[in-house]
Design a protein around this motif. Structure first.
Motif, PDB file in Angstrom:
ATOM      1  N   ILE A 183      -3.335   9.439  -4.115  1.00  0.00           N
ATOM      2  CA  ILE A 183      -4.335   8.891  -4.387  1.00  0.00           C
ATOM      3  C   ILE A 183      -3.411   7.664  -3.677  1.00  0.00           C
ATOM      4  O   ILE A 183      -2.797   8.013  -3.889  1.00  0.00           O
ATOM      5  CB  ILE A 183      -4.320   8.925  -5.596  1.00  0.00           C
ATOM      6  N   ASP A 184      -4.354   7.236  -2.553  1.00  0.00           N
ATOM      7  CA  ASP A 184      -4.017   6.297  -1.463  1.00  0.00           C
ATOM      8  C   ASP A 184      -4.535   4.653  -2.534  1.00  0.00           C
ATOM      9  O   ASP A 184      -5.711   4.760  -2.723  1.00  0.00           O
ATOM     10  CB  ASP A 184      -4.536   6.307  -0.665  1.00  0.00           C
TER      11      ASP A 184
ATOM     12  N   HIS B 263      -7.680   4.083  -3.445  1.00  0.00           N
ATOM     13  CA  HIS B 263      -8.932   4.503  -2.272  1.00  0.00           C
ATOM     14  C   HIS B 263      -9.137   5.979  -2.504  1.00  0.00           C
ATOM     15  O   HIS B 263      -8.918   6.464  -2.886  1.00  0.00           O
ATOM     16  CB  HIS B 263      -9.417   3.989  -1.715  1.00  0.00           C
ATOM     17  N   GLY B 264      -8.479   6.098  -1.224  1.00  0.00           N
ATOM     18  CA  GLY B 264      -8.720   8.015  -0.665  1.00  0.00           C
ATOM     19  C   GLY B 264      -7.756   9.013  -1.174  1.00  0.00           C
ATOM     20  O   GLY B 264      -6.961   8.748  -1.381  1.00  0.00           O
ATOM     21  N   HIS B 265      -8.780  10.444  -1.245  1.00  0.00           N
ATOM     22  CA  HIS B 265      -7.585  11.273  -1.662  1.00  0.00           C
ATOM     23  C   HIS B 265      -7.171  11.845  -1.186  1.00  0.00           C
ATOM     24  O   HIS B 265      -7.803  12.567  -0.126  1.00  0.00           O
ATOM     25  CB  HIS B 265      -8.493  11.569  -3.466  1.00  0.00           C
ATOM     26  N   SER B 266      -6.526  13.023  -1.019  1.00  0.00           N
ATOM     27  CA  SER B 266      -5.835  14.174  -0.187  1.00  0.00           C
ATOM     28  C   SER B 266      -5.524  15.213  -0.911  1.00  0.00           C
ATOM     29  O   SER B 266      -4.354  15.085  -2.585  1.00  0.00           O
ATOM     30  CB  SER B 266      -4.969  13.624   0.997  1.00  0.00           C
ATOM     31  N   PHE B 267      -5.340  16.489  -0.617  1.00  0.00           N
ATOM     32  CA  PHE B 267      -5.227  16.862  -1.366  1.00  0.00           C
ATOM     33  C   PHE B 267      -3.850  18.635  -0.779  1.00  0.00           C
ATOM     34  O   PHE B 267      -4.300  19.021   0.793  1.00  0.00           O
ATOM     35  CB  PHE B 267      -6.301  18.245  -2.085  1.00  0.00           C
ATOM     36  N   ASP B 268      -2.880  18.410  -0.564  1.00  0.00           N
ATOM     37  CA  ASP B 268      -1.803  18.810  -0.405  1.00  0.00           C
ATOM     38  C   ASP B 268      -1.872  20.858  -0.673  1.00  0.00           C
ATOM     39  O   ASP B 268      -2.002  21.299  -1.936  1.00  0.00           O
ATOM     40  CB  ASP B 268      -0.803  18.809  -0.672  1.00  0.00           C
ATOM     41  N   PRO B 269      -2.541  21.534   0.151  1.00  0.00           N
ATOM     42  CA  PRO B 269      -2.194  23.386  -0.227  1.00  0.00           C
ATOM     43  C   PRO B 269      -0.443  23.271  -0.904  1.00  0.00           C
ATOM     44  O   PRO B 269      -0.116  22.582  -0.339  1.00  0.00           O
ATOM     45  CB  PRO B 269      -2.890  23.558   0.807  1.00  0.00           C
ATOM     46  N   PRO B 270      -1.042  24.327  -1.578  1.00  0.00           N
ATOM     47  CA  PRO B 270       0.027  24.886  -2.230  1.00  0.00           C
ATOM     48  C   PRO B 270       1.338  25.416  -0.685  1.00  0.00           C
ATOM     49  O   PRO B 270       0.502  26.423   0.027  1.00  0.00           O
ATOM     50  CB  PRO B 270      -0.125  26.152  -3.149  1.00  0.00           C
ATOM     51  N   ASN B 271       2.217  25.894  -0.879  1.00  0.00           N
ATOM     52  CA  ASN B 271       3.341  26.429   0.077  1.00  0.00           C
ATOM     53  C   ASN B 271       3.692  27.792   0.036  1.00  0.00           C
ATOM     54  O   ASN B 271       4.240  27.462  -1.717  1.00  0.00           O
ATOM     55  CB  ASN B 271       4.468  25.981   0.497  1.00  0.00           C
TER      56      ASN B 271
ATOM     57  N   ASP C  47       0.731  -1.098  -0.054  1.00  0.00           N
ATOM     58  CA  ASP C  47       0.481  -0.167   0.069  1.00  0.00           C
ATOM     59  C   ASP C  47       1.061   0.769   0.217  1.00  0.00           C
ATOM     60  O   ASP C  47       2.262   1.060   0.260  1.00  0.00           O
ATOM     61  CB  ASP C  47      -1.590   0.055   1.062  1.00  0.00           C
ATOM     62  N   GLY C  48       0.218   2.418  -0.833  1.00  0.00           N
ATOM     63  CA  GLY C  48       1.618   4.018  -0.441  1.00  0.00           C
ATOM     64  C   GLY C  48       0.099   4.707  -1.190  1.00  0.00           C
ATOM     65  O   GLY C  48      -1.028   4.744  -1.137  1.00  0.00           O
ATOM     66  N   THR C  49       0.950   5.577  -1.471  1.00  0.00           N
ATOM     67  CA  THR C  49       0.348   6.990  -2.507  1.00  0.00           C
ATOM     68  C   THR C  49       0.634   7.281  -3.883  1.00  0.00           C
ATOM     69  O   THR C  49       1.963   7.111  -3.587  1.00  0.00           O
ATOM     70  CB  THR C  49       0.563   7.547  -1.494  1.00  0.00           C
ATOM     71  N   VAL C  50      -0.364   7.582  -4.345  1.00  0.00           N
ATOM     72  CA  VAL C  50       0.428   8.037  -5.884  1.00  0.00           C
ATOM     73  C   VAL C  50       0.285   9.781  -5.585  1.00  0.00           C
ATOM     74  O   VAL C  50      -0.528  10.490  -4.963  1.00  0.00           O
ATOM     75  CB  VAL C  50      -0.490   7.620  -6.499  1.00  0.00           C
ATOM     76  N   TRP C  51       1.233  10.214  -6.281  1.00  0.00           N
ATOM     77  CA  TRP C  51       1.461  11.774  -5.432  1.00  0.00           C
ATOM     78  C   TRP C  51       1.554  12.493  -7.442  1.00  0.00           C
ATOM     79  O   TRP C  51       2.520  11.978  -8.106  1.00  0.00           O
ATOM     80  CB  TRP C  51       2.334  12.305  -5.023  1.00  0.00           C
TER      81      TRP C  51
END
Length: 145
Positions: A136-137, A114-122, A63-67
């Motif tokens: 995207i997990d 499955h789960g998606h996360s959204f990282d805001p810009p710095n 398992d992991g995350t596609v960025w």
């Protein structure tokens, strides 16, 4: 370690979604000599775990995350970038909805997004681009040979 099947699937989905939006997906390991002047995507993956399902089992669980990082020139504005990121997220969600009835060719058996996360810009970051990230997990069950 990210399995090649995960990378290939994510690349195919992301490339199709980006092209539909008039953008490119770049491979950060490809050492691109030039980058587009317009917004573009970078794809990377991060596996958090990878191990056999149990002692003697022929199945490896990963398992992991596609960025996916949307790199936007400064001064472009956030609304278009947020819309592009949402469209990319929806492309992966649509793939999973399609898999409920018939598994798409670019979604290997055993791979689930499955789960998606959204990282805001710095906004304090240096450079000429602002990064809008989508995580995207995934889970991948691979039969070991």
């Amino acid at each position: 370690m990210t399995s090649p099947a995960v990378w290939a699937s994510a690349w195919a989905i992301a490339t199709a979604a980006a092209q539909a939006d008039g953008k490119q997906v770049l491979d950060p390991a490809a050492q691109n000599k030039t980058v587009p002047d317009t917004p573009y995507w970078l794809l990377e993956t991060a596996s958090s775990t990878s191990d056999r399902a149990g002692a003697g089992e022929p199945v490896n669980l990963e398992d992991g995350t596609v960025w996916l990082h949307l790199m936007v020139p400064r001064g472009t504005g956030s609304l278009a970038a947020l819309s592009n990121r949402k469209a990319m997220s929806e492309a992966f969600r649509a793939m999973m909805r399609a898999a409920e009835t018939e598994r798409p060719a670019n979604l290997p058996i055993g791979l689930y997004y499955h789960g998606h996360s959204f990282d805001p810009p710095n906004l304090d970051q240096d450079g000429n681009r602002v990064r809008f990230s989508l995580g995207i997990d995934y889970e991948y069950q691979d039969i070991l040979t």
